[in-house]
Design a protein around this motif. Sequence first.
Motif, short mmCIF file in Angstrom:
data_model
loop_
_atom_site.label_atom_id
_atom_site.label_comp_id
_atom_site.label_asym_id
_atom_site.label_seq_id
_atom_site.Cartn_x
_atom_site.Cartn_y
_atom_site.Cartn_z
N UNK A 1 -20.00 -43.24 -32.35
CA UNK A 1 -19.48 -42.24 -31.22
C UNK A 1 -18.40 -41.82 -31.53
N UNK A 2 -17.26 -42.55 -32.06
CA UNK A 2 -15.84 -42.06 -32.47
C UNK A 2 -16.09 -41.17 -33.69
N UNK A 3 -16.80 -41.44 -34.52
CA UNK A 3 -17.08 -40.65 -35.88
C UNK A 3 -17.68 -39.18 -35.48
N UNK A 4 -18.51 -39.03 -34.42
CA UNK A 4 -19.31 -37.92 -34.01
C UNK A 4 -18.32 -36.69 -33.22
N UNK A 5 -17.59 -37.72 -32.32
CA UNK A 5 -16.48 -37.06 -31.71
C UNK A 5 -15.26 -36.64 -32.59
N UNK A 6 -14.97 -37.39 -33.71
CA UNK A 6 -13.90 -36.87 -34.51
C UNK A 6 -14.71 -35.55 -35.41
N UNK A 7 -15.56 -35.70 -35.77
CA UNK A 7 -16.25 -34.79 -36.74
C UNK A 7 -16.27 -33.32 -35.76
N UNK A 8 -16.55 -33.50 -34.60
CA UNK A 8 -16.82 -32.30 -33.51
C UNK A 8 -15.31 -31.74 -33.18
N UNK A 9 -14.49 -32.44 -32.96
CA UNK A 9 -12.94 -32.07 -32.69
C UNK A 9 -12.53 -31.37 -33.94
N UNK A 10 -12.79 -32.13 -35.33
CA UNK A 10 -12.13 -31.55 -36.40
C UNK A 10 -12.77 -30.29 -36.67
N UNK A 11 -14.02 -30.11 -36.36
CA UNK A 11 -14.60 -28.68 -36.54
C UNK A 11 -14.16 -27.59 -35.42
N UNK A 12 -14.01 -27.98 -34.20
CA UNK A 12 -13.97 -27.20 -33.15
C UNK A 12 -12.50 -26.96 -32.58
N UNK A 13 -11.79 -27.98 -32.71
CA UNK A 13 -10.26 -28.00 -32.16
C UNK A 13 -9.24 -27.84 -33.13
N UNK A 14 -9.25 -29.11 -34.09
CA UNK A 14 -8.14 -29.09 -35.01
C UNK A 14 -8.32 -29.97 -36.16
N UNK A 15 -8.37 -29.25 -37.34
CA UNK A 15 -8.73 -30.11 -38.43
C UNK A 15 -8.32 -31.49 -38.70
#
Length: 128
Positions: free
Chosen positions: A86-100
Amino acid sequence: MRILLAVLTGIIAVLHLFFLVLEMFLWQTPYGMKTFHLTPEVAQSSAVLAANQGLYNGFFAAGLIWSLLIGDVRWALNVRAFFLGCVLVAGIYGGVTAQRSILVIQALPALVALIVLVLHRRSVPQAR
């Protein structure tokens, strides 16, 4: 491997507790606004969304801490794998959509811990 995995899990849990505090309680403070590059107006208008996001980070931390307290090794690894995923998916999503930088701060540690978990799981006896 077991100790390394526990340490990585603990670090990730503490990080997410920090994210909870930052997003739920410090969002509109000078520290929170500086961290997220926010103006006071943007911080105020997004505070409820940030608090909700912080709450989810708290759930990640709670799940990871729970996984450290479970006595049955296989069950603990399954719970840990779920929450790290869950942390990995949230991190990938946040990295792609919010902040690298979220990719490095959140997704990368979870990925490393998941790799260690998979390697460790090979040494754990199978249930019969």
